[in-house]
Write a protein that holds these residues in place. Sequence first.
Motif, PDB file in Angstrom:
ATOM      1  N   ASN A   1       0.831  -1.214   0.000  1.00 52.49           N
ATOM      2  CA  ASN A   1       0.000   0.000   0.000  1.00 52.49           C
ATOM      3  C   ASN A   1       0.858   1.254   0.000  1.00 52.49           C
ATOM      4  OD1 ASN A   1      -2.338  -1.423   0.021  1.00 52.49           O
ATOM      5  ND2 ASN A   1      -2.734  -1.203   2.219  1.00 52.49           N
ATOM      6  N   TYR A   2       2.178   1.102   0.080  1.00 53.43           N
ATOM      7  CA  TYR A   2       3.029   2.276   0.274  1.00 53.43           C
ATOM      8  C   TYR A   2       3.310   3.072  -0.986  1.00 53.43           C
ATOM      9  CZ  TYR A   2       3.555   2.482   5.205  1.00 53.43           C
ATOM     10  OH  TYR A   2       3.271   2.702   6.534  1.00 53.43           O
ATOM     11  N   SER A   3       2.854   2.605  -2.149  1.00 50.51           N
ATOM     12  CA  SER A   3       3.054   3.448  -3.327  1.00 50.51           C
ATOM     13  C   SER A   3       1.773   3.464  -4.145  1.00 50.51           C
ATOM     14  CB  SER A   3       4.254   2.932  -4.128  1.00 50.51           C
ATOM     15  OG  SER A   3       3.866   2.569  -5.422  1.00 50.51           O
ATOM     16  N   PRO A   4       1.507   4.604  -4.819  1.00 48.49           N
ATOM     17  CA  PRO A   4       0.274   4.685  -5.606  1.00 48.49           C
ATOM     18  C   PRO A   4       0.267   3.691  -6.756  1.00 48.49           C
ATOM     19  CG  PRO A   4       1.653   6.648  -5.916  1.00 48.49           C
ATOM     20  CD  PRO A   4       2.268   5.862  -4.822  1.00 48.49           C
ATOM     21  N   GLU A   5       1.449   3.287  -7.191  1.00 49.14           N
ATOM     22  CA  GLU A   5       1.526   2.317  -8.296  1.00 49.14           C
ATOM     23  C   GLU A   5       1.113   0.923  -7.824  1.00 49.14           C
ATOM     24  OE1 GLU A   5       4.419   4.411  -7.825  1.00 49.14           O
ATOM     25  OE2 GLU A   5       3.449   5.734  -9.272  1.00 49.14           O
ATOM     26  N   THR A   6       1.340   0.617  -6.544  1.00 50.11           N
ATOM     27  CA  THR A   6       1.131  -0.758  -6.095  1.00 50.11           C
ATOM     28  C   THR A   6      -0.090  -0.951  -5.183  1.00 50.11           C
ATOM     29  OG1 THR A   6       2.668  -0.394  -4.274  1.00 50.11           O
ATOM     30  CG2 THR A   6       3.586  -1.342  -6.289  1.00 50.11           C
ATOM     31  N   ALA A   7      -0.627   0.144  -4.613  1.00 53.51           N
ATOM     32  CA  ALA A   7      -1.755  -0.015  -3.665  1.00 53.51           C
ATOM     33  C   ALA A   7      -2.974  -0.710  -4.305  1.00 53.51           C
ATOM     34  CB  ALA A   7      -2.145   1.335  -3.056  1.00 53.51           C
ATOM     35  N   PRO A   8      -3.350  -0.365  -5.558  1.00 51.56           N
ATOM     36  CA  PRO A   8      -4.520  -1.059  -6.125  1.00 51.56           C
ATOM     37  C   PRO A   8      -4.300  -2.568  -6.269  1.00 51.56           C
ATOM     38  CG  PRO A   8      -4.032   0.941  -7.374  1.00 51.56           C
ATOM     39  CD  PRO A   8      -2.875   0.716  -6.443  1.00 51.56           C
ATOM     40  N   TYR A   9      -3.038  -2.982  -6.455  1.00 50.09           N
ATOM     41  CA  TYR A   9      -2.757  -4.410  -6.608  1.00 50.09           C
ATOM     42  C   TYR A   9      -2.991  -5.168  -5.288  1.00 50.09           C
ATOM     43  CZ  TYR A   9      -0.399  -8.788  -7.736  1.00 50.09           C
ATOM     44  OH  TYR A   9      -0.113 -10.117  -7.918  1.00 50.09           O
ATOM     45  N   THR A  10      -2.888  -4.475  -4.151  1.00 49.81           N
ATOM     46  CA  THR A  10      -3.164  -5.139  -2.868  1.00 49.81           C
ATOM     47  C   THR A  10      -4.590  -5.691  -2.881  1.00 49.81           C
ATOM     48  OG1 THR A  10      -1.689  -3.623  -1.708  1.00 49.81           O
ATOM     49  CG2 THR A  10      -3.260  -4.835  -0.351  1.00 49.81           C
ATOM     50  N   TRP A  11      -5.517  -4.863  -3.371  1.00 43.54           N
ATOM     51  CA  TRP A  11      -6.924  -5.295  -3.392  1.00 43.54           C
ATOM     52  C   TRP A  11      -7.115  -6.458  -4.371  1.00 43.54           C
ATOM     53  CZ3 TRP A  11     -10.915  -6.425  -1.037  1.00 43.54           C
ATOM     54  CH2 TRP A  11     -12.173  -6.519  -1.621  1.00 43.54           C
ATOM     55  N   GLU A  12      -6.403  -6.389  -5.496  1.00 44.90           N
ATOM     56  CA  GLU A  12      -6.489  -7.497  -6.456  1.00 44.90           C
ATOM     57  C   GLU A  12      -6.008  -8.794  -5.780  1.00 44.90           C
ATOM     58  OE1 GLU A  12      -4.958  -5.972 -10.183  1.00 44.90           O
ATOM     59  OE2 GLU A  12      -4.646  -8.066 -10.804  1.00 44.90           O
ATOM     60  N   CYS A  13      -4.915  -8.693  -5.034  1.00 42.85           N
ATOM     61  CA  CYS A  13      -4.387  -9.879  -4.334  1.00 42.85           C
ATOM     62  C   CYS A  13      -5.408 -10.417  -3.335  1.00 42.85           C
ATOM     63  CB  CYS A  13      -3.094  -9.535  -3.592  1.00 42.85           C
ATOM     64  SG  CYS A  13      -1.728  -9.208  -4.679  1.00 42.85           S
ATOM     65  N   LEU A  14      -6.028  -9.492  -2.587  1.00 49.05           N
ATOM     66  CA  LEU A  14      -7.009  -9.927  -1.576  1.00 49.05           C
ATOM     67  C   LEU A  14      -8.214 -10.591  -2.233  1.00 49.05           C
ATOM     68  CD1 LEU A  14      -7.180  -7.092   1.103  1.00 49.05           C
ATOM     69  CD2 LEU A  14      -6.410  -9.438   1.386  1.00 49.05           C
ATOM     70  N   ARG A  15      -8.657  -9.997  -3.332  1.00 49.25           N
ATOM     71  CA  ARG A  15      -9.835 -10.552  -4.021  1.00 49.25           C
ATOM     72  C   ARG A  15      -9.549 -11.940  -4.577  1.00 49.25           C
ATOM     73  NH1 ARG A  15     -12.133  -8.230  -8.628  1.00 49.25           N
ATOM     74  NH2 ARG A  15     -10.118  -7.272  -9.021  1.00 49.25           N
ATOM     75  N   GLN A  16      -8.297 -12.129  -5.019  1.00 47.32           N
ATOM     76  CA  GLN A  16      -7.964 -13.408  -5.652  1.00 47.32           C
ATOM     77  C   GLN A  16      -7.531 -14.472  -4.648  1.00 47.32           C
ATOM     78  OE1 GLN A  16      -5.071 -12.275  -8.557  1.00 47.32           O
ATOM     79  NE2 GLN A  16      -6.604 -11.348  -9.897  1.00 47.32           N
ATOM     80  N   PHE A  17      -7.276 -14.054  -3.418  1.00 50.73           N
ATOM     81  CA  PHE A  17      -6.764 -14.981  -2.402  1.00 50.73           C
ATOM     82  C   PHE A  17      -7.839 -16.017  -2.052  1.00 50.73           C
ATOM     83  CE2 PHE A  17      -5.659 -15.883   2.128  1.00 50.73           C
ATOM     84  CZ  PHE A  17      -4.345 -16.301   1.945  1.00 50.73           C
ATOM     85  N   ARG A  18      -7.458 -17.271  -2.111  1.00 54.00           N
ATOM     86  CA  ARG A  18      -8.422 -18.339  -1.825  1.00 54.00           C
ATOM     87  C   ARG A  18      -7.974 -19.210  -0.657  1.00 54.00           C
ATOM     88  NH1 ARG A  18     -11.134 -15.505  -3.623  1.00 54.00           N
ATOM     89  NH2 ARG A  18     -12.240 -15.399  -5.587  1.00 54.00           N
ATOM     90  N   GLY A  19      -7.206 -18.589   0.253  1.00 54.84           N
ATOM     91  CA  GLY A  19      -6.687 -19.331   1.403  1.00 54.84           C
ATOM     92  C   GLY A  19      -5.209 -19.623   1.221  1.00 54.84           C
ATOM     93  N   GLY A  20      -4.542 -19.941   2.336  1.00 51.46           N
ATOM     94  CA  GLY A  20      -3.097 -20.162   2.307  1.00 51.46           C
ATOM     95  C   GLY A  20      -2.415 -19.187   3.246  1.00 51.46           C
ATOM     96  N   ASN A  21      -1.127 -18.937   3.006  1.00 53.10           N
ATOM     97  CA  ASN A  21      -0.355 -18.058   3.901  1.00 53.10           C
ATOM     98  C   ASN A  21      -0.397 -16.613   3.417  1.00 53.10           C
ATOM     99  OD1 ASN A  21       0.493 -20.243   5.439  1.00 53.10           O
ATOM    100  ND2 ASN A  21       2.269 -20.600   4.125  1.00 53.10           N
ATOM    101  N   ALA A  22      -0.903 -15.747   4.277  1.00 56.39           N
ATOM    102  CA  ALA A  22      -0.872 -14.306   3.978  1.00 56.39           C
ATOM    103  C   ALA A  22       0.054 -13.649   5.004  1.00 56.39           C
ATOM    104  CB  ALA A  22      -2.267 -13.717   4.055  1.00 56.39           C
ATOM    105  N   ILE A  23       1.082 -12.982   4.489  1.00 57.96           N
ATOM    106  CA  ILE A  23       2.092 -12.376   5.367  1.00 57.96           C
ATOM    107  C   ILE A  23       2.073 -10.861   5.190  1.00 57.96           C
ATOM    108  CG2 ILE A  23       4.594 -12.166   5.730  1.00 57.96           C
ATOM    109  CD1 ILE A  23       4.885 -15.093   5.131  1.00 57.96           C
ATOM    110  N   PHE A  24       2.157 -10.151   6.324  1.00 57.56           N
ATOM    111  CA  PHE A  24       2.151  -8.681   6.326  1.00 57.56           C
ATOM    112  C   PHE A  24       3.414  -8.233   7.053  1.00 57.56           C
ATOM    113  CE2 PHE A  24      -1.997 -10.433   6.101  1.00 57.56           C
ATOM    114  CZ  PHE A  24      -2.621  -9.702   5.091  1.00 57.56           C
ATOM    115  N   THR A  25       4.231  -7.389   6.401  1.00 53.69           N
ATOM    116  CA  THR A  25       5.508  -7.024   7.029  1.00 53.69           C
ATOM    117  C   THR A  25       5.560  -5.552   7.415  1.00 53.69           C
ATOM    118  OG1 THR A  25       6.769  -6.288   5.072  1.00 53.69           O
ATOM    119  CG2 THR A  25       6.612  -8.681   5.466  1.00 53.69           C
TER     120      THR A  25
END
Length: 413
Positions: free
Chosen positions: A135-159
């Motif tokens: 979320n730290y750059s305007p170029e990449t923040a929208p992709y966070t939501w894409e990742c969340l929408r596509q996530f179907r379970g497994g390991n999610a890591i936040f640093t």
Amino acid sequence: MNASSQSLSHQVVVVGGGTAGTTVAASLLRQRPELDVAVVEPSEVHYYQPAFTLVGGGTYDMDSTRRAQKETLPETATWIHAGVASFEPNSNLITLEDGRQVQYEHLVVAPGIKLDWDRVDGLREALGSNGVCSNYSPETAPYTWECLRQFRGGNAIFTQPPPPLKCAGAPQKIAYLAADHLRRNNLAPESNLQFYSGAGALFSVPDFVPHLQKVMDRYGIGVNLGHDLVAVDAERKVARFATTDSNGERTEIEQPYDLLHVTPHQTAPDFVKQSPLANADGWVDVDKGTTQHTRYPNVFSLGDASSLPTSKTAAAVRKQAPVTVRNLLARMDGQALSAQYDGYTSCPLVTAYGKVMLAEFMYDGVVTPTLPLSPFSESRFYWVVKKHLLPPFYWNQMLRGKEPDIAHKPLKS
Ligand SMILES: Cc1cc2nc3c(=O)[nH]c(=O)nc-3n(C[C@H](O)[C@H](O)[C@H](O)COP(=O)(O)OP(=O)(O)OC[C@H]3O[C@@H](n4cnc5c(N)ncnc54)[C@H](O)[C@@H]3O)c2cc1C
């Protein structure tokens, strides 16, 4: 005259037209319309960064976070559309990246913080695909939501890197939104959420830690403190962390991920670090009360690039800017500097869709709410403030140099 031989001179030069630089320039011109103020800013676009968290959570439109710089900078300021390369404060001079020089009577330094993506091996290559987002750059923040929408379970890591970082709550806010999203979509049982932080505590103000730990526990997010992300292996989908064991030995561990939200390491910008204005850590060395430089009295600094020992946020800038402006004008008038910044900062900790715990505090971690509401409860009202009230306040009041004095009261004296 070519660009490099052109010489420029202004009464007040502001370096950086972000949150701090724009607010100060606007406020100076609102109070003294006759002042000759120039803002040096290389970017065409001004972003409302506090909404990046909501963009990553899929609940805010990216387009609403940006406005053209020419609309946000004060109309009567001169916009020097360039980056600063170096400072020569003994000659009251800055040199631009294109070689031009700008002379000033007073200087305000506010070029923000540097996002050091290259500190983590493999991160730059991995970012933006195969589940690696930020979320730290305007170029990449929208992709966070894409990742969340596509996530179907497994390991999610936040640093989270070790300090310093801007909005130190943002790395955990997205973990909470992700957990809430998975819960609402019945994916929580399939998911293993882990928060890895290079810091030694969940939050810098101890009073908030048990309340935030409760939120982590409620979602079943594992909290791993003292773990610093050092490498991302995109091919194997593995994140590597450095940690120090109880014997003081540094070890590295690997964690496989399906989703990896990274908060990059952050430092003072290189051209500030290398300048005579910097303190030992690279920040513009200012007095923590007046925001005046400790060695060059005609220089002031605020915001993320300053040495002000508080949490780096736009909310902090809201309280720093009036102090800087009052003291700068006092200095111009030959008067004593009487305005004092008390370290106020604030972090709206988004704990769920529709819930925010508003951490407001000042120097020494003293909790200091603005409204008579518990700072430790997760509030629907503060969500409305964060999502709907603060953005128009930012664009239409703060960046216009309007200074409504909203008092805050310490919980403890
Ligand atoms: C994901 C995220 C979430 C956040 N959440 C919140 C929140 O909820 N609440 C909150 O209060 N704050 C939040 N923040 C932090 C807040 O946005 C910053 O603390 C604030 O913008 C700092 O203002 P600044 O003017 O110091 O820096 P910035 O606003 O970053 O502005 C710096 C400016 O300097 C310019 N610049 C850079 N290099 C040069 C150069 N060489 N010469 C001249 N100009 C230069 C840049 O282009 C930029 O316009 C968040 C930030 C992020 C990234």
